[in-house]
Design a protein around this motif. Structure first.
Motif, PDB file in Angstrom:
ATOM      1  N   ILE A 111      -6.968  34.861  42.986  1.00  0.00           N
ATOM      2  CA  ILE A 111      -8.669  34.556  43.084  1.00  0.00           C
ATOM      3  C   ILE A 111      -8.863  33.143  43.143  1.00  0.00           C
ATOM      4  CG2 ILE A 111     -10.897  34.663  41.684  1.00  0.00           C
ATOM      5  CD1 ILE A 111      -9.865  37.298  40.541  1.00  0.00           C
ATOM      6  N   SER A 112      -8.083  32.189  42.334  1.00  0.00           N
ATOM      7  CA  SER A 112      -8.510  30.754  42.171  1.00  0.00           C
ATOM      8  C   SER A 112      -7.390  30.110  41.546  1.00  0.00           C
ATOM      9  CB  SER A 112      -9.712  30.276  41.715  1.00  0.00           C
ATOM     10  OG  SER A 112      -9.926  28.838  41.680  1.00  0.00           O
ATOM     11  N   PRO A 113      -6.284  29.276  42.321  1.00  0.00           N
ATOM     12  CA  PRO A 113      -5.430  28.623  41.666  1.00  0.00           C
ATOM     13  C   PRO A 113      -5.671  27.782  40.520  1.00  0.00           C
ATOM     14  CG  PRO A 113      -4.866  28.797  43.963  1.00  0.00           C
ATOM     15  CD  PRO A 113      -6.276  29.287  43.897  1.00  0.00           C
ATOM     16  N   TRP A 114      -6.842  27.203  40.921  1.00  0.00           N
ATOM     17  CA  TRP A 114      -7.255  26.173  39.832  1.00  0.00           C
ATOM     18  C   TRP A 114      -7.652  26.693  38.340  1.00  0.00           C
ATOM     19  CZ3 TRP A 114      -6.595  21.005  39.885  1.00  0.00           C
ATOM     20  CH2 TRP A 114      -6.147  20.461  41.194  1.00  0.00           C
ATOM     21  N   TRP A 115      -8.495  27.893  38.704  1.00  0.00           N
ATOM     22  CA  TRP A 115      -8.809  28.602  37.429  1.00  0.00           C
ATOM     23  C   TRP A 115      -7.589  29.187  36.822  1.00  0.00           C
ATOM     24  CZ3 TRP A 115     -12.831  28.972  34.430  1.00  0.00           C
ATOM     25  CH2 TRP A 115     -14.134  28.496  35.172  1.00  0.00           C
ATOM     26  N   TYR A 116      -6.506  29.732  37.394  1.00  0.00           N
ATOM     27  CA  TYR A 116      -5.435  30.396  36.791  1.00  0.00           C
ATOM     28  C   TYR A 116      -4.521  29.258  35.937  1.00  0.00           C
ATOM     29  CZ  TYR A 116      -0.480  31.578  37.116  1.00  0.00           C
ATOM     30  OH  TYR A 116       0.734  31.819  36.844  1.00  0.00           O
ATOM     31  N   PHE A 117      -4.774  28.113  36.658  1.00  0.00           N
ATOM     32  CA  PHE A 117      -3.861  27.120  35.574  1.00  0.00           C
ATOM     33  C   PHE A 117      -4.719  26.680  34.594  1.00  0.00           C
ATOM     34  CE2 PHE A 117      -1.632  26.390  39.670  1.00  0.00           C
ATOM     35  CZ  PHE A 117      -0.126  26.802  39.240  1.00  0.00           C
ATOM     36  N   ALA A 118      -6.150  26.568  34.690  1.00  0.00           N
ATOM     37  CA  ALA A 118      -7.200  26.140  33.766  1.00  0.00           C
ATOM     38  C   ALA A 118      -7.158  27.459  32.581  1.00  0.00           C
ATOM     39  CB  ALA A 118      -8.345  26.336  34.098  1.00  0.00           C
ATOM     40  N   LEU A 119      -6.728  28.673  33.190  1.00  0.00           N
ATOM     41  CA  LEU A 119      -7.126  29.509  32.114  1.00  0.00           C
ATOM     42  C   LEU A 119      -5.431  29.783  31.405  1.00  0.00           C
ATOM     43  CD1 LEU A 119      -8.655  32.530  33.974  1.00  0.00           C
ATOM     44  CD2 LEU A 119      -9.404  31.372  31.859  1.00  0.00           C
ATOM     45  N   ILE A 120      -4.581  29.597  32.092  1.00  0.00           N
ATOM     46  CA  ILE A 120      -3.146  29.215  31.558  1.00  0.00           C
ATOM     47  C   ILE A 120      -3.119  28.327  30.221  1.00  0.00           C
ATOM     48  CG2 ILE A 120      -0.776  28.667  31.783  1.00  0.00           C
ATOM     49  CD1 ILE A 120      -0.544  30.354  34.151  1.00  0.00           C
ATOM     50  N   SER A 121      -3.851  27.248  30.399  1.00  0.00           N
ATOM     51  CA  SER A 121      -3.845  26.209  29.498  1.00  0.00           C
ATOM     52  C   SER A 121      -4.629  26.724  28.225  1.00  0.00           C
ATOM     53  CB  SER A 121      -4.323  25.025  30.167  1.00  0.00           C
ATOM     54  OG  SER A 121      -3.423  24.426  31.191  1.00  0.00           O
ATOM     55  N   VAL A 122      -5.804  27.242  28.619  1.00  0.00           N
ATOM     56  CA  VAL A 122      -6.873  27.555  27.568  1.00  0.00           C
ATOM     57  C   VAL A 122      -6.474  28.490  26.543  1.00  0.00           C
ATOM     58  CG1 VAL A 122      -9.103  28.140  26.970  1.00  0.00           C
ATOM     59  CG2 VAL A 122      -8.613  26.394  28.709  1.00  0.00           C
ATOM     60  N   SER A 123      -5.690  29.807  27.383  1.00  0.00           N
ATOM     61  CA  SER A 123      -5.299  31.016  26.739  1.00  0.00           C
ATOM     62  C   SER A 123      -4.227  30.500  25.679  1.00  0.00           C
ATOM     63  CB  SER A 123      -4.411  31.756  28.012  1.00  0.00           C
ATOM     64  OG  SER A 123      -3.330  31.301  28.354  1.00  0.00           O
ATOM     65  N   GLY A 124      -3.779  29.310  25.613  1.00  0.00           N
ATOM     66  CA  GLY A 124      -2.950  29.046  24.455  1.00  0.00           C
ATOM     67  C   GLY A 124      -3.439  29.265  23.074  1.00  0.00           C
ATOM     68  N   ILE A 125      -4.971  29.287  22.796  1.00  0.00           N
ATOM     69  CA  ILE A 125      -5.795  29.402  21.692  1.00  0.00           C
ATOM     70  C   ILE A 125      -5.181  30.620  21.348  1.00  0.00           C
ATOM     71  CG2 ILE A 125      -7.715  29.652  20.614  1.00  0.00           C
ATOM     72  CD1 ILE A 125      -8.759  27.552  22.740  1.00  0.00           C
ATOM     73  N   PHE A 126      -5.099  31.965  22.123  1.00  0.00           N
ATOM     74  CA  PHE A 126      -5.009  33.308  21.750  1.00  0.00           C
ATOM     75  C   PHE A 126      -3.479  33.799  22.066  1.00  0.00           C
ATOM     76  CE2 PHE A 126      -9.497  32.904  22.149  1.00  0.00           C
ATOM     77  CZ  PHE A 126     -10.099  33.173  20.864  1.00  0.00           C
ATOM     78  N   ALA A 127      -2.708  32.997  22.945  1.00  0.00           N
ATOM     79  CA  ALA A 127      -1.550  33.633  23.354  1.00  0.00           C
ATOM     80  C   ALA A 127      -0.321  33.329  22.484  1.00  0.00           C
ATOM     81  CB  ALA A 127      -1.303  33.000  24.779  1.00  0.00           C
ATOM     82  N   VAL A 128      -0.450  34.062  21.422  1.00  0.00           N
ATOM     83  CA  VAL A 128       0.604  33.984  20.314  1.00  0.00           C
ATOM     84  C   VAL A 128       1.238  35.394  20.017  1.00  0.00           C
ATOM     85  CG1 VAL A 128      -0.084  31.875  19.404  1.00  0.00           C
ATOM     86  CG2 VAL A 128      -1.195  33.996  18.604  1.00  0.00           C
ATOM     87  N   THR A 129       1.296  36.160  21.110  1.00  0.00           N
ATOM     88  CA  THR A 129       1.809  37.632  20.886  1.00  0.00           C
ATOM     89  C   THR A 129       3.093  37.715  20.042  1.00  0.00           C
ATOM     90  OG1 THR A 129       0.871  38.061  23.156  1.00  0.00           O
ATOM     91  CG2 THR A 129       2.254  39.866  22.221  1.00  0.00           C
TER      92      THR A 129
END
Length: 325
Positions: A111-129
């Motif tokens: 959809i949008s590579p820039w949003w993709y990399f931004a979401l990967i960075s921010v997802s670290g807040i909850f990405a502790v599976t």
């Protein structure tokens, strides 16, 4: 008298429900969640390298490091709070949350590579599976079973990467990256649905209800408080230093490994997939077979020393190697 009898019956019923919930929850549930999550990401190995190179052609390695660095730092800050909250509200709700946010960036790759990399960075807040999964496993296993169960979960992570990069590379070459991203998105949705509909709660009801009476303190949510407590016990401090020094180079290697093979060593997508599969198979064998055998024969400390020795050899080979062989 009747009140005491009623209270006793209520407590007994609560214990029965807790034991039943504990019986339903299995390590298999944790294994499936981890497998599906990292299988979805493994499919994206080839498309991710392409998107990363096209989006940041001049600073590919730098931006790759920044994205993973921000994600890791946010995970470090949020992990204690998520762990403390899961002690109150149960593991399942936070397992659902962590899986969702870990997989949320996947469709944005197209959809949008820039949003993709931004979401990967921010997802670290909850990405502790992994943190929640290990807590889940700890809830349903006895102490003597725990190391084996943790090894099985870690081996599952490796198993998910045995075939997924190869499948992703093949589909990307035959049908394009869009199909791979779509397939990864579908698998991520299946993982979320599996957690929501199939995975039972692992934390006994009695423990959760008791925890409601104790509000979370800042010390529980403060990631630096744990670091301060570590220094009070010399044994724990040595273990933590060992783990930190072991994971530090591993994290750097993991974040840039695929990109390094592609850009520097000039591996083809098929070669990268085959290499990952080989490493995954060896990791499965090490985690499930060799680990338990070594711990029984040479002891825990010598097993750690042996593992660190092989890690040193592997990282040195990786650092000084410049040929595909």
């Amino acid at each position: 008298m009747n009140r005491e009898k009623t209270a006793t019956e209520a407590n007994d019923n609560m214990l029965v429900r807790a034991s039943q919930g504990r019986g339903r929850a299995k390590v298999t549930h944790a294994v499936v969640v981890i497998f599906l999550e990292f299988f979805a990401w493994g499919l994206l190995t080839t498309p991710m390298l392409t998107v990363l190179r096209e989006t940041f052609p001049q600073h590919t390695f730098l931006m790759n490091g920044l994205v993973h660095g921000v994600k890791g730092f946010l995970s470090f800050l949020s992990a204690p709070l998520i762990g403390a909250l899961s002690d109150i509200w149960g593991r399942k709700s936070f397992l659902l949350m962590t899986v969702f946010f870990t997989c949320a960036p996947i469709p944005f790759m197209r959809i949008s590579p820039w949003w993709y990399f931004a979401l990967i960075s921010v997802s670290g807040i909850f990405a502790v599976t992994f943190s929640v999964i290990f807590a889940y496993v700890a809830d349903i296993t006895e102490e003597h079973e725990r190391s084996t169960a943790y090894g099985l979960v870690s081996a599952t992570f490796a198993a998910s990467l045995v075939t997924s990069p190869a499948i992703g590379a093949y589909l990307s070459a035959q049908y394009g990256d869009s199909l791979v991203v779509l397939l990864a998105t579908v698998i991520a949705v299946l993982d979320i649905a599996f957690v929501f509909f199939v995975v039972p709660e692992s934390l006994p009801d009695k423990m959760r209800l008791t925890s409601w009476g104790f509000p979370i303190s800042w010390e529980q949510a403060d990631p630096f408080a744990s670091l301060r407590r570590v220094g009070k016990d010399s044994t724990v401090l040595l273990i933590c230093v060992t783990v930190f020094l072991s994971y530090l180079p591993e994290a750097g290697q993991y974040s840039s490994f695929f990109l390094y093979l592609k850009q520097v060593i000039e591996f083809s997508p098929a070669a990268i997939a085959a290499f990952i599969a080989m490493v995954g198979i060896l990791s499965i064998v090490a985690q499930t077979l060799f680990l338990s055998v070594l711990m029984r024969t040479i002891g825990n400390k010598n097993t750690v020393l042996l593992g660190l020795g092989f890690q040193l050899f592997q990282l040195a080979w990786y650092g000084f190697g410049s040929e595909p062989w």
